[in-house]
Design a protein around this motif. Structure first.
Motif, PDB file in Angstrom:
ATOM      1  N   ASN A 187       0.849  -1.195   0.000  1.00 51.15           N
ATOM      2  CA  ASN A 187       0.000   0.000   0.000  1.00 51.15           C
ATOM      3  C   ASN A 187       0.881   1.240   0.000  1.00 51.15           C
ATOM      4  OD1 ASN A 187      -3.000  -0.911   0.689  1.00 51.15           O
ATOM      5  ND2 ASN A 187      -1.592  -2.258   1.770  1.00 51.15           N
ATOM      6  N   PRO A 188       0.331   2.401  -0.405  1.00 48.72           N
ATOM      7  CA  PRO A 188       1.131   3.628  -0.334  1.00 48.72           C
ATOM      8  C   PRO A 188       1.698   3.856   1.069  1.00 48.72           C
ATOM      9  CG  PRO A 188      -0.885   4.053  -1.568  1.00 48.72           C
ATOM     10  CD  PRO A 188      -0.995   2.647  -1.036  1.00 48.72           C
ATOM     11  N   LEU A 189       0.995   3.374   2.104  1.00 40.98           N
ATOM     12  CA  LEU A 189       1.489   3.538   3.479  1.00 40.98           C
ATOM     13  C   LEU A 189       2.866   2.897   3.666  1.00 40.98           C
ATOM     14  CD1 LEU A 189       0.939   4.496   6.398  1.00 40.98           C
ATOM     15  CD2 LEU A 189      -0.075   2.252   6.833  1.00 40.98           C
TER      16      LEU A 189
ATOM     17  N   GLY B 229     -10.923   6.729  -8.074  1.00 36.85           N
ATOM     18  CA  GLY B 229     -11.528   5.391  -8.109  1.00 36.85           C
ATOM     19  C   GLY B 229     -10.622   4.296  -8.630  1.00 36.85           C
ATOM     20  N   SER B 230      -9.439   4.657  -9.155  1.00 35.69           N
ATOM     21  CA  SER B 230      -8.657   3.635  -9.868  1.00 35.69           C
ATOM     22  C   SER B 230      -7.607   2.945  -9.012  1.00 35.69           C
ATOM     23  CB  SER B 230      -7.989   4.266 -11.089  1.00 35.69           C
ATOM     24  OG  SER B 230      -7.293   5.443 -10.717  1.00 35.69           O
ATOM     25  N   GLY B 231      -7.367   3.420  -7.787  1.00 34.34           N
ATOM     26  CA  GLY B 231      -6.340   2.816  -6.932  1.00 34.34           C
ATOM     27  C   GLY B 231      -6.902   1.694  -6.072  1.00 34.34           C
TER      28      GLY B 231
ATOM     29  N   TRP C 258     -13.311  12.335   9.063  1.00 34.82           N
ATOM     30  CA  TRP C 258     -12.069  11.679   8.657  1.00 34.82           C
ATOM     31  C   TRP C 258     -12.265  10.170   8.743  1.00 34.82           C
ATOM     32  CZ3 TRP C 258      -8.092  14.981  11.911  1.00 34.82           C
ATOM     33  CH2 TRP C 258      -7.913  16.214  11.258  1.00 34.82           C
ATOM     34  N   GLY C 259     -11.760   9.462   7.741  1.00 30.18           N
ATOM     35  CA  GLY C 259     -11.827   8.000   7.744  1.00 30.18           C
ATOM     36  C   GLY C 259     -10.449   7.424   8.017  1.00 30.18           C
ATOM     37  N   PHE C 260     -10.429   6.332   8.754  1.00 29.77           N
ATOM     38  CA  PHE C 260      -9.148   5.690   9.094  1.00 29.77           C
ATOM     39  C   PHE C 260      -9.225   4.191   8.884  1.00 29.77           C
ATOM     40  CE2 PHE C 260      -9.062   9.540  11.750  1.00 29.77           C
ATOM     41  CZ  PHE C 260      -7.818  10.043  11.397  1.00 29.77           C
TER      42      PHE C 260
ATOM     43  N   LEU D  45     -10.032  10.182   3.417  1.00 30.86           N
ATOM     44  CA  LEU D  45      -9.003   9.287   3.952  1.00 30.86           C
ATOM     45  C   LEU D  45      -7.662   9.988   4.074  1.00 30.86           C
ATOM     46  CD1 LEU D  45      -9.809   5.975   2.056  1.00 30.86           C
ATOM     47  CD2 LEU D  45     -10.127   6.454   4.488  1.00 30.86           C
ATOM     48  N   VAL D  46      -7.606  11.207   3.527  1.00 29.23           N
ATOM     49  CA  VAL D  46      -6.325  11.917   3.548  1.00 29.23           C
ATOM     50  C   VAL D  46      -6.378  12.918   4.703  1.00 29.23           C
ATOM     51  CG1 VAL D  46      -4.681  13.217   2.159  1.00 29.23           C
ATOM     52  CG2 VAL D  46      -6.217  11.563   1.057  1.00 29.23           C
ATOM     53  N   THR D  47      -5.807  12.528   5.826  1.00 29.43           N
ATOM     54  CA  THR D  47      -5.906  13.312   7.062  1.00 29.43           C
ATOM     55  C   THR D  47      -4.503  13.702   7.537  1.00 29.43           C
ATOM     56  OG1 THR D  47      -5.598  11.574   8.709  1.00 29.43           O
ATOM     57  CG2 THR D  47      -7.782  11.716   7.680  1.00 29.43           C
TER      58      THR D  47
ATOM     59  N   ALA E  35      -1.647   3.771  -9.609  1.00 33.85           N
ATOM     60  CA  ALA E  35      -2.066   2.378  -9.399  1.00 33.85           C
ATOM     61  C   ALA E  35      -3.360   2.088 -10.152  1.00 33.85           C
ATOM     62  CB  ALA E  35      -2.284   2.144  -7.903  1.00 33.85           C
ATOM     63  N   ARG E  36      -3.479   0.880 -10.621  1.00 32.38           N
ATOM     64  CA  ARG E  36      -4.746   0.375 -11.181  1.00 32.38           C
ATOM     65  C   ARG E  36      -5.061  -0.893 -10.400  1.00 32.38           C
ATOM     66  NH1 ARG E  36      -4.599   4.730 -12.481  1.00 32.38           N
ATOM     67  NH2 ARG E  36      -4.402   5.656 -14.534  1.00 32.38           N
ATOM     68  N   GLY E  37      -5.536  -0.704  -9.180  1.00 31.95           N
ATOM     69  CA  GLY E  37      -5.717  -1.847  -8.288  1.00 31.95           C
ATOM     70  C   GLY E  37      -4.481  -2.009  -7.416  1.00 31.95           C
TER      71      GLY E  37
HETATM   72  P1  NDP Z   1      -3.413   4.160  -4.591  1.00 28.92           P
HETATM   73  O1  NDP Z   1      -2.053   4.715  -4.807  1.00 28.92           O
HETATM   74  O2  NDP Z   1      -3.643   2.712  -4.738  1.00 28.92           O
HETATM   75  O3  NDP Z   1      -4.440   4.889  -5.588  1.00 28.92           O
HETATM   76  C1  NDP Z   1      -4.493   6.246  -5.797  1.00 28.92           C
HETATM   77  C2  NDP Z   1      -5.256   6.412  -7.133  1.00 28.92           C
HETATM   78  O4  NDP Z   1      -5.705   7.741  -7.293  1.00 28.92           O
HETATM   79  C3  NDP Z   1      -4.409   6.070  -8.351  1.00 28.92           C
HETATM   80  O5  NDP Z   1      -5.129   5.159  -9.143  1.00 28.92           O
HETATM   81  C4  NDP Z   1      -4.228   7.414  -9.065  1.00 28.92           C
HETATM   82  O6  NDP Z   1      -4.123   7.135 -10.447  1.00 28.92           O
HETATM   83  C5  NDP Z   1      -5.501   8.137  -8.661  1.00 28.92           C
HETATM   84  N1  NDP Z   1      -5.421   9.595  -8.629  1.00 28.92           N
HETATM   85  C6  NDP Z   1      -4.332  10.360  -8.377  1.00 28.92           C
HETATM   86  N2  NDP Z   1      -4.687  11.664  -8.359  1.00 28.92           N
HETATM   87  C7  NDP Z   1      -6.022  11.702  -8.599  1.00 28.92           C
HETATM   88  C8  NDP Z   1      -6.967  12.772  -8.688  1.00 28.92           C
HETATM   89  N3  NDP Z   1      -6.602  14.062  -8.526  1.00 28.92           N
HETATM   90  N4  NDP Z   1      -8.250  12.447  -8.922  1.00 28.92           N
HETATM   91  C9  NDP Z   1      -8.652  11.163  -9.076  1.00 28.92           C
HETATM   92  N5  NDP Z   1      -7.787  10.112  -9.004  1.00 28.92           N
HETATM   93  C10 NDP Z   1      -6.503  10.390  -8.753  1.00 28.92           C
HETATM   94  O7  NDP Z   1      -3.885   4.640  -3.155  1.00 28.92           O
HETATM   95  P2  NDP Z   1      -4.975   3.952  -2.178  1.00 28.92           P
HETATM   96  O8  NDP Z   1      -6.218   3.759  -2.934  1.00 28.92           O
HETATM   97  O9  NDP Z   1      -4.390   2.812  -1.482  1.00 28.92           O
HETATM   98  O10 NDP Z   1      -5.169   5.118  -1.101  1.00 28.92           O
HETATM   99  C11 NDP Z   1      -5.832   6.318  -1.461  1.00 28.92           C
HETATM  100  C12 NDP Z   1      -5.497   7.388  -0.427  1.00 28.92           C
HETATM  101  O11 NDP Z   1      -6.059   7.025   0.817  1.00 28.92           O
HETATM  102  C13 NDP Z   1      -4.006   7.585  -0.210  1.00 28.92           C
HETATM  103  O12 NDP Z   1      -3.759   8.956  -0.023  1.00 28.92           O
HETATM  104  C14 NDP Z   1      -3.756   6.855   1.088  1.00 28.92           C
HETATM  105  O13 NDP Z   1      -2.647   7.382   1.795  1.00 28.92           O
HETATM  106  C15 NDP Z   1      -5.059   7.104   1.816  1.00 28.92           C
HETATM  107  N6  NDP Z   1      -5.337   6.081   2.822  1.00 28.92           N
HETATM  108  C16 NDP Z   1      -5.620   6.498   4.082  1.00 28.92           C
HETATM  109  C17 NDP Z   1      -5.910   5.586   5.064  1.00 28.92           C
HETATM  110  C18 NDP Z   1      -6.271   6.066   6.433  1.00 28.92           C
HETATM  111  O14 NDP Z   1      -6.264   5.265   7.391  1.00 28.92           O
HETATM  112  N7  NDP Z   1      -6.638   7.334   6.577  1.00 28.92           N
HETATM  113  C19 NDP Z   1      -5.844   4.137   4.805  1.00 28.92           C
HETATM  114  C20 NDP Z   1      -5.605   3.798   3.420  1.00 28.92           C
HETATM  115  C21 NDP Z   1      -5.345   4.757   2.472  1.00 28.92           C
HETATM  116  P3  NDP Z   1      -3.625   8.257 -11.507  1.00 28.92           P
HETATM  117  O15 NDP Z   1      -2.514   9.017 -10.829  1.00 28.92           O
HETATM  118  O16 NDP Z   1      -3.127   7.482 -12.694  1.00 28.92           O
HETATM  119  O17 NDP Z   1      -4.823   9.076 -11.812  1.00 28.92           O
END
Ligand code: NDP
Length: 375
Positions: free
Chosen positions: A63-65, A192-194, A319-321, A279-281, A366-368
């Motif tokens: 994960n990005p974490l 939606g793509s990550g 905020w979601g965690f 989720l971004v806190t 990411a795509r998944g």
């Molecule tokens: P990923 O890296 O898997 O996915 C992020 C996705 O967002 C990519 O597909 C990227 O693709 C897309 N993206 C980037 N910029 C944009 C934009 N401006 N608009 C729409 N899509 C965009 O990350 P995760 O899904 O695992 O996590 C998402 C976020 O949630 C992260 O910031 C993570 O740190 C956070 N998070 C927080 C948690 C918490 O406990 N608070 C827990 C888990 C995750 P592309 O760049 O090609 O568009």
């Protein structure tokens, strides 16, 4: 400490159960990918509490974490969580093992473990204050573990738990959604793509919601294939403009952060209980920068100010965690085995390719999910 050892007949070989070391990727300091070190001599996990299980890792999801933690993100809070009384010396979190998702097989159960047995195939999301899954074995609390979906391989299963428990915590616990109240709700997923997005789309679609999703243009077909009803390309210009033209939403899940907060809450239906969950806190960033006490105070103040500011306009700001949860994974397993949710694998790597796997996650787009096959 005295390990609590299960009294069951051993199903694993005596060489496996008597080991004191194991192969793992560790870091000994925070930094870039060059701090990753492979060792055959990482400490073998020990059952310290009677509700713990040791899992032999088959596959580990990234994960990005993991990339952020490699660089020291969250170190202040996570170190306090690992060692609340500050008994150990500074730097005691090292050697640190990354990897938050695991799918594998239970090797040993503590004496109080009732719902699992040795040889059970399980999946789990590992809390960030615990040693991770980029290793041959990992120890977890039984309440963080769940039986793996039978329809998935270990590699597929390891792609789901962390993003699924995060989405569950954000959408169900914080957002108040459930399979019984989603029908026809209009939900906007920003990003939606990550990992989180691809899971959230599938879960909410299965619950009957109408989904609008933002992503880049080259991901449009991909997210539609997962269940998005309406897709907005954020690379085509300011994304808030096409979103403003749409009917308002009941809930927004923000996986993107940054400046989205400036405009996203205006897209909610006011005075209807509509919620924005991000989720971004700044929580861990605040404690890293200001220390635990001041960081937590700053976080609470920011959170309260924003919640009140939006409440007077008739919408809820939350905020979601991530929250580790075996019971949530049980429910998700049922959805997976019913064919409602599938694993979305972006790329898989072997155990020897962990640096390349983290590099891939670090590059973004990411795509998944990215998964490492361990054994
Ligand atoms: P990923 O890296 O898997 O996915 C992020 C996705 O967002 C990519 O597909 C990227 O693709 C897309 N993206 C980037 N910029 C944009 C934009 N401006 N608009 C729409 N899509 C965009 O990350 P995760 O899904 O695992 O996590 C998402 C976020 O949630 C992260 O910031 C993570 O740190 C956070 N998070 C927080 C948690 C918490 O406990 N608070 C827990 C888990 C995750 P592309 O760049 O090609 O568009």
């Amino acid at each position: 400490s005295v390990p609590w050892r299960g009294s069951q007949k051993r199903l694993f070989s005596s060489t496996e159960t008597c080991r004191t070391v194991m192969p793992a990727w560790v870091i000994d300091k925070y930094g870039g990918n060059d701090v990753l070190r492979f060792t055959k001599n990482a400490s073998f996990p020990i059952i310290n509490y009677p509700n713990e299980v040791i899992v032999k890792v088959s596959a580990a999801g990234l994960n990005p974490l993991d990339v952020s933690m490699r660089g020291g993100y969250g170190a202040a809070t996570l170190t306090m969580k690992r060692d609340p009384l500050n008994i150990k010396q500074s730097g005691s979190e090292f050697p640190l093992i990354l990897g938050r998702d695991v799918s594998g097989v239970i090797m040993e159960c503590g004496l109080d473990v009732k719902y699992f047995r040795e040889r059970d195939e399980v999946w789990a999301a590992i809390p960030p204050w615990k040693q991770g899954s980029l290793s041959e074995f990992v120890v977890l609390s039984a309440n963080e573990v769940s039986l793996k979906p039978q329809s998935l391989s270990h590699t597929e299963a390891a792609s789901i738990p962390y993003v699924a428990t995060t989405a569950w915590s954000a959408l169900v616990n914080t957002g108040g959604l459930s399979k019984d109240n989603c029908a026809k709700k209009r939900i906007l997923i920003l990003g939606g793509s990550g990992g989180v997005g691809t899971f959230a789309i599938q879960m909410l679609k299965a619950w009957g919601a109408h989904l609008t999703v933002t992503c880049s243009q080259n991901a449009e077909r991909f997210v539609r294939g997962l269940g998005a009803d309406h897709v907005v390309d954020y690379t085509a210009g300011p994304v808030e403009e096409p979103l403003r033209a749409l009917e308002k939403f009941d809930l927004i899940l923000d996986n993107v952060g940054g400046d989205t907060e400036r405009w996203a809450l205006n897209l909610l239906k006011p005075w209807s209980g509509a919620k924005y969950v991000t989720l971004v806190t700044p929580f861990l960033q605040n404690t890293d920068m200001l220390g635990i006490a001041d960081g937590m105070l700053q976080t609470a103040a920011t959170m309260a100010t924003k919640a009140v500011k939006h409440l007077v306009r008739g919408v809820h700001y939350r905020w979601g965690f991530f929250a580790p949860s075996g019971p949530a994974l049980d429910e998700i397993r049922a959805m997976v085995d019913a064919g409602q949710i599938r694993a979305v694998l972006d790329e898989t790597f072997s155990f020897s390719q962990v640096p390349q796997a983290l590099e891939k996650v670090e590059k973004g787009h990411a795509r998944g999910k990215t998964v490492v096959q361990i054994s």
